[in-house]
Design a protein around this motif. Structure first.
Motif, short mmCIF file in Angstrom:
data_model
loop_
_atom_site.label_atom_id
_atom_site.label_comp_id
_atom_site.label_asym_id
_atom_site.label_seq_id
_atom_site.Cartn_x
_atom_site.Cartn_y
_atom_site.Cartn_z
N GLU A 440 -3.52 2.09 5.35
CA GLU A 440 -3.73 1.83 5.92
C GLU A 440 -4.36 3.17 7.15
N THR A 458 -4.21 -2.26 12.86
CA THR A 458 -3.64 -1.40 11.74
C THR A 458 -4.32 -2.12 10.78
N THR A 460 -5.78 -2.72 7.12
CA THR A 460 -5.76 -2.87 5.64
C THR A 460 -6.48 -3.08 5.03
#
Length: 464
Positions: A440, A458, A460
């Motif tokens: 991440e 965040t 990914t």
């Protein structure tokens, strides 16, 4: 810098931050590698594109091993090895990233280098505004693997018509096999610094740092000097890390000894002469040695100067094995000595902050220090200097992995002012044995009211 490609897919292993956030995953797809680009202007993080490296017969291109961003120009190193008939020894792909265009990411050119599949062209990359145009430096240390050959740094110039032309192939005057020339490169304006950490000159594998300067008069890169570490005893690896800022160069020697003991490490800073015209100045550069010899009561521990950050007149020098970050300051003009403040920046828990100082970024009075082996999956600490002189660093924020352990939070850090706001990207590549989590990147914006970073997104890996 001195990038080391991870052995498996690790989203966030390399980062570059500007108007866009560039995230490298050099071990993805069996080592082929991918690079992801996000738009970070306006406080949000919006996915733009995933770039794939050159497709070849054997895996292991490591596309994204190192990335460099200068304005809208993005350079991505893929050092290989590349297999198959006619394989080259690495590639550097150059893209134009312009969010105002219909196609925001366009490939400009792919540069191929090396006469052998293990040449590692593109192991390190750097971009700079040199002269009136852009310049690219690409390290190729892998030629050391060829008997009788040596590493080089290939310098390219943007011709202005969409082509990048080879301008110079730089090598040390005294070439030797296995010297690691090009392992680390740094550029700033017309200055180019190259690390050759395994050179043997004054002691076995003492390492050297080589400085070049672009001359507009002769339109070429001129050799300035080769810097040899003082007090080398062998295995010093001087030049394993390089940092360049305008007229200053820092070479890290993690294996250099100090008065405390062997292999405690040193960082040596060099500055241009007062007139800032190195190529016409016969004076030698002046080394300013930072070491940890004043900690006479401590057991020696290696990796002092494994990480260095500079902001104005203040330098933070990391020793992640010992979990220490030391503070240095310079008062005066160029050539003034850097002095230890005999002070450290401390983590909240000295015994539990594993790897404290492994990554450091600074912006004015804000410092972000990573401890990727602390806690259950790494921690990142934010400090603010209230003195304005580097004397009073107070902890204002502790970042921990969201939802528990994901591996090594803080392995990658990038911080830059974007659109008038200070932005921070924190890489968390994850545990290479965790097949459920490919890593991440957390994106933050500095809040001047709360004096903390607020999380924006965040990210990914969109490829998994």
């Amino acid at each position: 810098s001195n990038p080391i490609g991870p052995p498996s897919g690790q989203f966030g292993a390399s980062l570059a931050l500007g108007d866009v956030l560039v995230i490298g995953d050099p071990g993805a797809n069996n080592g082929d590698g991918v690079v992801h680009i996000f738009d970070v202007v306006g406080g949000a993080a919006n996915f733009i594109a995933t770039l794939h490296g050159p497709i070849h017969v054997e895996p292991g291109g490591n596309f994204g091993n190192d990335v460099a961003l200068l304005g809208t120009t993005l350079a991505i190193g893929a050092p290989g090895p590349l297999g198959g008939a006619g394989a080259v020894g690495g590639r550097v792909s150059i893209y134009d990233v312009n969010l105002g265009k219909g196609s925001p990411v366009q490939l400009d050119v792919v540069l191929e280098g090396g006469s052998h599949e293990l040449s590692q062209f593109g192991f390190s990359v750097a971009l700079s505004e040199s002269g009136a145009t852009r310049a690219l430096a690409a390290g190729m240390p892998g030629m050391d693997l060829m008997p009788g050959d040596h590493g080089t740094v290939e310098v390219y110039r943007d011709s202005g018509d969409g082509q990048w032309l080879l301008e110079a192939s730089l090598a040390p005057d005294a070439t030797s096999n296995m010297d690691g020339f090009g392992t680390a490169v740094g550029m700033g304006s017309d200055l180019l610094a190259v690390g050759a950490p395994y050179t043997t000159s004054t002691a076995p594998a003492n390492g050297t740092g080589i400085i070049y300067r672009f001359s507009p008069t002769s339109n070429t890169w001129l050799y300035e000097t080769t810097i040899h570490p003082v007090g080398a005893t062998g295995g010093d690896q001087f030049g394993a890390a390089v940092a360049v800022s305008s007229d200053r160069v820092v070479f890290g020697g993690p294996g250099l000894s100090s008065f405390v003991g062997e292999e405690t490490g040193q960082a040596l800073l060099y500055e241009a002469p007062d007139d800032a015209v190195w190529q016409n100045d016969l004076r030698s550069t002046v080394p300013i040695v930072l070491d940890r010899s004043f900690f006479g009561g401590e057991d020696p521990s290696p990796q002092f100067a494994a990480e260095i950050a500079l902001s104005g007149q203040v330098a933070l020098v990391g020793n992640p094995v010992a979990g220490q970050v030391h503070i240095y300051r310079r008062d005066g003009a160029v050539g003034s000595p850097w002095q230890s403040l005999f002070m450290q920046v401390f983590p909240p828990d000295q015994e539990e902050a594993g790897g404290f100082g492994a990554n450091i970024v600074m912006s004015d009075d804000i410092a972000v220090i990573a401890a990727p082996y602390a806690g259950i999956g790494g921690e990142v600490y934010v400090y603010k200097d209230d003195s304005g002189e580097g004397l009073d660093w107070g902890l204002v924020q502790t970042m921990t992995p969201e939802g528990g352990s994901s591996g090594t939070l803080g392995v990658g850090l990038a911080m830059k002012e974007v659109g008038g706001q200070l932005r921070l990207a924190v890489g968390d590549p994850g545990n290479i044995y965790d097949t459920q989590n490919s890593g991440e990147v957390h994106l933050y914006t500095w809040n001047t009211g709360s004096m903390q970073f607020n999380i924006n997104a965040t990210l990914t890996n969109p490829g998994y």
